[in-house]
Write a protein that holds these residues in place. Structure first.
Motif, PDB file in Angstrom:
ATOM      1  N   ASP A   1     -23.295 -92.932  11.392  1.00 32.27           N
ATOM      2  CA  ASP A   1     -23.737 -91.574  11.685  1.00 32.27           C
ATOM      3  C   ASP A   1     -25.065 -91.285  10.999  1.00 32.27           C
ATOM      4  O   ASP A   1     -25.387 -91.863   9.959  1.00 32.27           O
ATOM      5  N   ALA A   2     -25.831 -90.391  11.591  1.00 31.68           N
ATOM      6  CA  ALA A   2     -26.995 -89.807  10.930  1.00 31.68           C
ATOM      7  C   ALA A   2     -26.543 -88.509  10.291  1.00 31.68           C
ATOM      8  O   ALA A   2     -25.953 -87.656  10.957  1.00 31.68           O
ATOM      9  N   ASP A   3     -26.786 -88.352   8.997  1.00 30.68           N
ATOM     10  CA  ASP A   3     -26.410 -87.144   8.268  1.00 30.68           C
ATOM     11  C   ASP A   3     -27.671 -86.349   7.953  1.00 30.68           C
ATOM     12  O   ASP A   3     -28.574 -86.844   7.264  1.00 30.68           O
ATOM     13  N   PHE A   4     -27.723 -85.096   8.416  1.00 31.77           N
ATOM     14  CA  PHE A   4     -28.939 -84.285   8.341  1.00 31.77           C
ATOM     15  C   PHE A   4     -28.927 -83.351   7.133  1.00 31.77           C
ATOM     16  O   PHE A   4     -27.898 -82.798   6.770  1.00 31.77           O
ATOM     17  N   THR A   5     -30.124 -83.170   6.549  1.00 32.91           N
ATOM     18  CA  THR A   5     -30.322 -82.217   5.456  1.00 32.91           C
ATOM     19  C   THR A   5     -31.602 -81.438   5.717  1.00 32.91           C
ATOM     20  O   THR A   5     -32.620 -82.010   6.100  1.00 32.91           O
ATOM     21  N   MET A   6     -31.540 -80.129   5.508  1.00 34.19           N
ATOM     22  CA  MET A   6     -32.734 -79.289   5.528  1.00 34.19           C
ATOM     23  C   MET A   6     -33.024 -78.857   4.097  1.00 34.19           C
ATOM     24  O   MET A   6     -32.135 -78.365   3.393  1.00 34.19           O
TER      25      MET A   6
ATOM     26  N   ALA B   1     -40.923 -77.080   3.637  1.00 32.58           N
ATOM     27  CA  ALA B   1     -39.644 -77.296   4.319  1.00 32.58           C
ATOM     28  C   ALA B   1     -39.625 -78.728   4.856  1.00 32.58           C
ATOM     29  O   ALA B   1     -40.648 -79.236   5.326  1.00 32.58           O
ATOM     30  N   GLU B   2     -38.468 -79.361   4.770  1.00 32.79           N
ATOM     31  CA  GLU B   2     -38.348 -80.741   5.243  1.00 32.79           C
ATOM     32  C   GLU B   2     -37.007 -80.931   5.943  1.00 32.79           C
ATOM     33  O   GLU B   2     -35.966 -80.512   5.444  1.00 32.79           O
ATOM     34  N   ILE B   3     -37.061 -81.572   7.109  1.00 28.85           N
ATOM     35  CA  ILE B   3     -35.841 -82.036   7.774  1.00 28.85           C
ATOM     36  C   ILE B   3     -35.732 -83.535   7.539  1.00 28.85           C
ATOM     37  O   ILE B   3     -36.728 -84.266   7.673  1.00 28.85           O
ATOM     38  N   SER B   4     -34.561 -83.985   7.158  1.00 25.58           N
ATOM     39  CA  SER B   4     -34.352 -85.412   6.933  1.00 25.58           C
ATOM     40  C   SER B   4     -32.987 -85.806   7.466  1.00 25.58           C
ATOM     41  O   SER B   4     -32.090 -84.971   7.600  1.00 25.58           O
ATOM     42  N   PHE B   5     -32.838 -87.084   7.784  1.00 27.59           N
ATOM     43  CA  PHE B   5     -31.508 -87.599   8.098  1.00 27.59           C
ATOM     44  C   PHE B   5     -31.379 -89.010   7.541  1.00 27.59           C
ATOM     45  O   PHE B   5     -32.332 -89.786   7.519  1.00 27.59           O
ATOM     46  N   GLU B   6     -30.181 -89.283   7.052  1.00 26.30           N
ATOM     47  CA  GLU B   6     -29.910 -90.548   6.367  1.00 26.30           C
ATOM     48  C   GLU B   6     -28.916 -91.367   7.175  1.00 26.30           C
ATOM     49  O   GLU B   6     -27.954 -90.828   7.734  1.00 26.30           O
ATOM     50  N   VAL B   7     -29.160 -92.668   7.224  1.00 20.06           N
ATOM     51  CA  VAL B   7     -28.310 -93.599   7.956  1.00 20.06           C
ATOM     52  C   VAL B   7     -27.960 -94.755   7.029  1.00 20.06           C
ATOM     53  O   VAL B   7     -28.858 -95.403   6.481  1.00 20.06           O
ATOM     54  N   ASP B   8     -26.672 -95.022   6.843  1.00 17.01           N
ATOM     55  CA  ASP B   8     -26.239 -96.123   5.984  1.00 17.01           C
ATOM     56  C   ASP B   8     -26.152 -97.424   6.769  1.00 17.01           C
ATOM     57  O   ASP B   8     -26.002 -97.429   7.994  1.00 17.01           O
ATOM     58  N   VAL B   9     -26.232 -98.541   6.043  1.00 21.18           N
ATOM     59  CA  VAL B   9     -25.973 -99.840   6.661  1.00 21.18           C
ATOM     60  C   VAL B   9     -24.496 -99.912   7.050  1.00 21.18           C
ATOM     61  O   VAL B   9     -23.663 -99.148   6.553  1.00 21.18           O
ATOM     62  N   ASN B  10     -24.158-100.848   7.940  1.00 23.05           N
ATOM     63  CA  ASN B  10     -22.756-101.004   8.330  1.00 23.05           C
ATOM     64  C   ASN B  10     -22.006-101.846   7.292  1.00 23.05           C
ATOM     65  O   ASN B  10     -22.554-102.211   6.240  1.00 23.05           O
ATOM     66  N   ASP B  11     -20.773-102.165   7.574  1.00 20.90           N
ATOM     67  CA  ASP B  11     -19.951-102.909   6.618  1.00 20.90           C
ATOM     68  C   ASP B  11     -20.486-104.307   6.330  1.00 20.90           C
ATOM     69  O   ASP B  11     -20.131-104.918   5.318  1.00 20.90           O
ATOM     70  N   ASN B  12     -21.336-104.806   7.225  1.00 19.04           N
ATOM     71  CA  ASN B  12     -21.956-106.123   7.014  1.00 19.04           C
ATOM     72  C   ASN B  12     -23.310-106.024   6.319  1.00 19.04           C
ATOM     73  O   ASN B  12     -24.018-107.020   6.165  1.00 19.04           O
ATOM     74  N   GLY B  13     -23.692-104.807   5.926  1.00 22.37           N
ATOM     75  CA  GLY B  13     -24.940-104.626   5.195  1.00 22.37           C
ATOM     76  C   GLY B  13     -26.187-104.636   6.047  1.00 22.37           C
ATOM     77  O   GLY B  13     -27.281-104.895   5.544  1.00 22.37           O
ATOM     78  N   VAL B  14     -26.058-104.327   7.349  1.00 22.20           N
ATOM     79  CA  VAL B  14     -27.220-104.356   8.239  1.00 22.20           C
ATOM     80  C   VAL B  14     -27.274-103.082   9.088  1.00 22.20           C
ATOM     81  O   VAL B  14     -26.283-102.353   9.227  1.00 22.20           O
ATOM     82  N   PHE B  15     -28.466-102.830   9.645  1.00 22.25           N
ATOM     83  CA  PHE B  15     -28.639-101.798  10.658  1.00 22.25           C
ATOM     84  C   PHE B  15     -28.643-102.495  12.014  1.00 22.25           C
ATOM     85  O   PHE B  15     -29.497-103.353  12.271  1.00 22.25           O
ATOM     86  N   THR B  16     -27.712-102.169  12.880  1.00 20.52           N
ATOM     87  CA  THR B  16     -27.693-102.809  14.185  1.00 20.52           C
ATOM     88  C   THR B  16     -28.877-102.334  15.020  1.00 20.52           C
ATOM     89  O   THR B  16     -29.485-101.289  14.735  1.00 20.52           O
ATOM     90  N   ASP B  17     -29.200-103.084  16.065  1.00 23.44           N
ATOM     91  CA  ASP B  17     -30.300-102.703  16.945  1.00 23.44           C
ATOM     92  C   ASP B  17     -30.056-101.329  17.572  1.00 23.44           C
ATOM     93  O   ASP B  17     -30.983-100.518  17.716  1.00 23.44           O
TER      94      ASP B  17
END
Length: 289
Positions: free
Chosen positions: A213-218, A232-248
């Motif tokens: 998921d992308a988690d958003f913060t203002m 003011a800043e909009i940001s969103f954070e994305v974690d790696v998956n259980d294998n430690g990678v970001f899929t395509d």
């Protein structure tokens, strides 16, 4: 074709050796996409403004072919004071590639030392270990407009109410493996640009990216007691998956959201920068007094 055969003991020995070789070197755990917005829009009821932005973002994503959406709404998260520290006249912390930030809220003070580099290996191998048993470190991929990428290696830890931050030697006290300032440890530290920042953050919205998921913060900043928003800043954070990678799929969908936000010209601050860069520019003479 020659095949290499491993016996069980040799395989275990190789695995153990490789683990030792990489011990202590962190890997990227998340990506954070950040875009500055026009602070004037947040002059009245920042949480309501944040949710108006969210409504516009949902419509813009649909128009750009995003087959999902951003769910939930923004609500109050943090209310705190933020200070950045550096040496007046020289900005030795910034010059060495670091930033030092204090946050203070109802739960107490917290200090962060961060090293940033465009090179992932350089950042990962820069030790920013803390002095507290409650210290927490991470390596993050920060992405800012238009497509700037910085690998940030940071450590957060609690800061005693009695601890004064006055000199570069305090960095080594708090982060004992950081020796880059040893030869100039007597230089003073002070809040960058004379800024005391009142920070409000709002969170809640998420978007399904197809495994993560992308988690958003203002984030909204008020400078030196002002009631008018300065940043003011909009940001969103994305974690790696259980294998430690970001899929395509996660990467492409994250990029679509990031590009869509940048295209919302009625909201986006131009030219864009980062919160830290904004702090240093607030009083341009701070680094050259």
């Amino acid at each position: 074709m020659t095949k290499i055969k491993w016996n069980h003991a040799a395989a275990l020995a190789f695995f153990a050796a490789s683990q030792v070789a990489h011990a202590g070197t962190p890997s990227v755990g998340s990506r954070e996409y950040k875009v500055l917005l026009n602070p004037v829009a947040f002059d009245s009821s920042p949480v309501d403004t944040a949710n108006r932005f969210l409504t516009d973002l949902q419509a813009s994503l649909a128009a750009n072919g995003f087959d999902s959406t951003v769910k939930k709404t923004f609500s109050a998260d943090n209310d705190r004071t933020v200070l950045y520290y550096d040496s007046p006249g020289t900005c030795a912390v910034k010059q060495a590639g670091y930033s030092m930030r204090e946050r203070d809220d109802s739960s107490g003070r917290n200090i962060e030392l961060k090293f940033g580099s465009a090179n992932e290996t350089t950042s990962a191998n820069t030790d920013v270990s803390g002095s507290s048993s409650k210290a927490s470190s991470k390596l993050e991929d920060d992405i800012t407009p238009p497509s700037n990428q910085t690998y940030s290696h940071s450590t957060n830890e609690p800061l005693s109410n009695s601890k004064n931050i006055n000199h570069l030697s305090d960095i080594n006290d708090l982060f004992p493996t950081t020796h880059v300032f040893d030869s100039i440890s007597s230089q003073s530290l002070a809040p960058v640009s004379g800024l005391s920042i009142h920070e409000l953050t709002f969170d809640g919205p998420t978007s399904d990216l197809g495994q993560e998921d992308a988690d958003f913060t203002m984030t909204v900043w008020y400078a030196n007691g002002s009631s008018t928003p300065a940043l003011a800043e909009i940001s969103f954070e994305v974690d790696v998956n259980d294998n430690g990678v970001f899929t395509d799929k996660v990467t492409s969908r994250s990029q679509l959201i990031f590009n869509t936000i940048q295209g919302m010209t009625n909201w986006v601050q131009s030219p864009s920068s980062t919160k830290t860069a904004w702090v240093y520019k607030y009083q341009p003479t701070f680094c050259s007094q």
